[in-house]
Write a protein that holds these residues in place. Sequence first.
Motif, PDB file in Angstrom:
ATOM      1  N   SER A   3       1.139  -1.420   0.186  1.00  0.00           N
ATOM      2  CA  SER A   3       0.154   0.156   0.163  1.00  0.00           C
ATOM      3  C   SER A   3       1.072   1.298   0.020  1.00  0.00           C
ATOM      4  N   GLU A   4       2.069   1.454   0.721  1.00  0.00           N
ATOM      5  CA  GLU A   4       2.696   2.927   0.842  1.00  0.00           C
ATOM      6  C   GLU A   4       3.138   2.866  -0.653  1.00  0.00           C
ATOM      7  N   ALA A  27     -13.938  -6.012   9.536  1.00  0.00           N
ATOM      8  CA  ALA A  27     -15.122  -5.741   9.567  1.00  0.00           C
ATOM      9  C   ALA A  27     -14.903  -3.520   9.323  1.00  0.00           C
ATOM     10  N   GLN A  28     -13.572  -3.337  10.234  1.00  0.00           N
ATOM     11  CA  GLN A  28     -13.561  -1.711   9.819  1.00  0.00           C
ATOM     12  C   GLN A  28     -13.094  -1.185   8.830  1.00  0.00           C
ATOM     13  N   THR A  29     -12.594  -2.695   7.947  1.00  0.00           N
ATOM     14  CA  THR A  29     -11.836  -1.947   6.627  1.00  0.00           C
ATOM     15  C   THR A  29     -13.687  -2.017   5.531  1.00  0.00           C
ATOM     16  N   TRP A  30     -14.485  -3.103   6.027  1.00  0.00           N
ATOM     17  CA  TRP A  30     -15.662  -3.391   5.052  1.00  0.00           C
ATOM     18  C   TRP A  30     -16.286  -2.207   5.459  1.00  0.00           C
ATOM     19  N   ALA A  31     -16.304  -1.454   6.345  1.00  0.00           N
ATOM     20  CA  ALA A  31     -17.871  -0.307   6.922  1.00  0.00           C
ATOM     21  C   ALA A  31     -16.981   0.524   6.144  1.00  0.00           C
ATOM     22  N   ARG A  32     -15.516   1.207   5.921  1.00  0.00           N
ATOM     23  CA  ARG A  32     -14.800   1.983   5.171  1.00  0.00           C
ATOM     24  C   ARG A  32     -15.527   1.897   3.724  1.00  0.00           C
ATOM     25  N   MET A  33     -14.945   0.258   3.205  1.00  0.00           N
ATOM     26  CA  MET A  33     -15.510   0.253   2.084  1.00  0.00           C
ATOM     27  C   MET A  33     -16.700   0.943   1.494  1.00  0.00           C
ATOM     28  N   GLN A  34     -17.528   0.150   2.252  1.00  0.00           N
ATOM     29  CA  GLN A  34     -19.279   0.845   1.850  1.00  0.00           C
ATOM     30  C   GLN A  34     -19.703   2.002   2.078  1.00  0.00           C
ATOM     31  N   GLN A  35     -18.775   2.695   2.475  1.00  0.00           N
ATOM     32  CA  GLN A  35     -18.855   4.538   2.503  1.00  0.00           C
ATOM     33  C   GLN A  35     -18.406   4.969   1.045  1.00  0.00           C
ATOM     34  N   GLU A  36     -17.922   3.679   0.807  1.00  0.00           N
ATOM     35  CA  GLU A  36     -16.876   4.537  -0.639  1.00  0.00           C
ATOM     36  C   GLU A  36     -16.823   6.231  -0.850  1.00  0.00           C
ATOM     37  N   PRO A  37     -15.665   6.325   0.314  1.00  0.00           N
ATOM     38  CA  PRO A  37     -15.058   7.751   0.167  1.00  0.00           C
ATOM     39  C   PRO A  37     -14.371   8.071  -1.459  1.00  0.00           C
ATOM     40  N   PRO A  38     -14.106   8.684  -1.691  1.00  0.00           N
ATOM     41  CA  PRO A  38     -13.338   9.056  -2.636  1.00  0.00           C
ATOM     42  C   PRO A  38     -12.101   8.408  -2.591  1.00  0.00           C
ATOM     43  N   SER A  49      -9.980  -0.246   0.261  1.00  0.00           N
ATOM     44  CA  SER A  49      -9.531   0.715   1.601  1.00  0.00           C
ATOM     45  C   SER A  49      -8.689  -0.469   1.465  1.00  0.00           C
ATOM     46  N   SER A  50      -7.816   0.233   2.381  1.00  0.00           N
ATOM     47  CA  SER A  50      -5.810  -0.190   2.960  1.00  0.00           C
ATOM     48  C   SER A  50      -5.676   1.054   3.921  1.00  0.00           C
ATOM     49  N   VAL A  51      -4.701   0.298   4.232  1.00  0.00           N
ATOM     50  CA  VAL A  51      -3.968   1.359   5.050  1.00  0.00           C
ATOM     51  C   VAL A  51      -1.904   1.488   4.849  1.00  0.00           C
ATOM     52  N   ILE A  52      -1.957   2.440   4.788  1.00  0.00           N
ATOM     53  CA  ILE A  52      -0.069   2.863   5.319  1.00  0.00           C
ATOM     54  C   ILE A  52       0.271   2.823   5.649  1.00  0.00           C
ATOM     55  N   HIS A  53       1.715   2.987   5.777  1.00  0.00           N
ATOM     56  CA  HIS A  53       1.911   3.451   7.520  1.00  0.00           C
ATOM     57  C   HIS A  53       3.483   4.312   7.583  1.00  0.00           C
ATOM     58  N   GLY A  58       1.428   8.546  10.578  1.00  0.00           N
ATOM     59  CA  GLY A  58       1.431   7.461  11.316  1.00  0.00           C
ATOM     60  C   GLY A  58       0.480   6.009  10.778  1.00  0.00           C
ATOM     61  N   SER A  59      -0.561   5.468  10.965  1.00  0.00           N
ATOM     62  CA  SER A  59      -1.570   4.984   9.911  1.00  0.00           C
ATOM     63  C   SER A  59      -2.581   5.829   9.311  1.00  0.00           C
ATOM     64  N   ARG A  60      -3.247   5.602   8.108  1.00  0.00           N
ATOM     65  CA  ARG A  60      -3.599   6.659   7.212  1.00  0.00           C
ATOM     66  C   ARG A  60      -4.449   5.603   6.195  1.00  0.00           C
ATOM     67  N   TRP A  61      -5.669   6.044   5.962  1.00  0.00           N
ATOM     68  CA  TRP A  61      -6.598   5.182   4.830  1.00  0.00           C
ATOM     69  C   TRP A  61      -6.187   5.435   3.800  1.00  0.00           C
ATOM     70  N   LEU A  62      -6.093   4.338   2.927  1.00  0.00           N
ATOM     71  CA  LEU A  62      -5.343   4.534   1.416  1.00  0.00           C
ATOM     72  C   LEU A  62      -6.870   4.149   0.954  1.00  0.00           C
ATOM     73  N   ASP A  63      -7.841   4.939   0.383  1.00  0.00           N
ATOM     74  CA  ASP A  63      -8.468   4.282  -0.759  1.00  0.00           C
ATOM     75  C   ASP A  63      -8.342   4.444  -2.301  1.00  0.00           C
ATOM     76  N   ARG A  64      -8.476   3.586  -3.071  1.00  0.00           N
ATOM     77  CA  ARG A  64      -8.686   3.407  -4.251  1.00  0.00           C
ATOM     78  C   ARG A  64      -9.595   3.002  -5.110  1.00  0.00           C
ATOM     79  N   CYS A  65      -9.865   3.883  -6.353  1.00  0.00           N
ATOM     80  CA  CYS A  65     -11.222   3.383  -7.618  1.00  0.00           C
ATOM     81  C   CYS A  65     -10.832   1.918  -8.045  1.00  0.00           C
ATOM     82  N   ARG A  66     -11.350   1.654  -8.719  1.00  0.00           N
ATOM     83  CA  ARG A  66     -11.362   0.234  -9.592  1.00  0.00           C
ATOM     84  C   ARG A  66      -9.785   0.684 -10.536  1.00  0.00           C
ATOM     85  N   GLU A  67      -9.587   1.994 -11.771  1.00  0.00           N
ATOM     86  CA  GLU A  67      -8.929   1.890 -12.488  1.00  0.00           C
ATOM     87  C   GLU A  67      -7.604   2.275 -11.562  1.00  0.00           C
ATOM     88  N   CYS A  68      -7.412   2.991 -10.193  1.00  0.00           N
ATOM     89  CA  CYS A  68      -6.464   3.043  -9.174  1.00  0.00           C
ATOM     90  C   CYS A  68      -5.950   2.345  -8.753  1.00  0.00           C
TER      91      CYS A  68
END
Length: 110
Positions: A3-4, A27-38, A49-53, A58-68
């Motif tokens: 992810s980094e 469950a936390q990752t799934w809940a975030r994905m259900q929200q479809e953040p940008p 969604s995944s987490v980078i360190h 610190g730890s941050r959410w990395l959200d990616r669309c299909r193409e990315c």
Amino acid sequence: MKSEEAARKLGVEAASLSPAPAAPRFAQTWARMQQEPPCSACGRPSRTSSVIHDPDHGSRWLDRCRECFLATPPTLRVPPGRLLEELREVAADTRLRLRTYTDEGGWEGE
């Protein structure tokens, strides 16, 4: 790709990402994905969604669309050949019919 590495390849700065738990439960990752953040890179609705360190942020959410996501595929933990061998063994042990396709050998298991 980890992810980094994906964040670097997409030009995403850790400072611009939302804080995340260090080791989120599924469950936390799934809940975030259900929200479809940008998407963190392009802004379209994300599909994963995944987490980078990051040492500074610190730890941050990395959200990616299909193409990315497709532009930055995850790294397999084992070589593809070994993965196929293990998959075939499990299928044989459970008596499941398995057909695989590789560029080198075409369809196997017919």
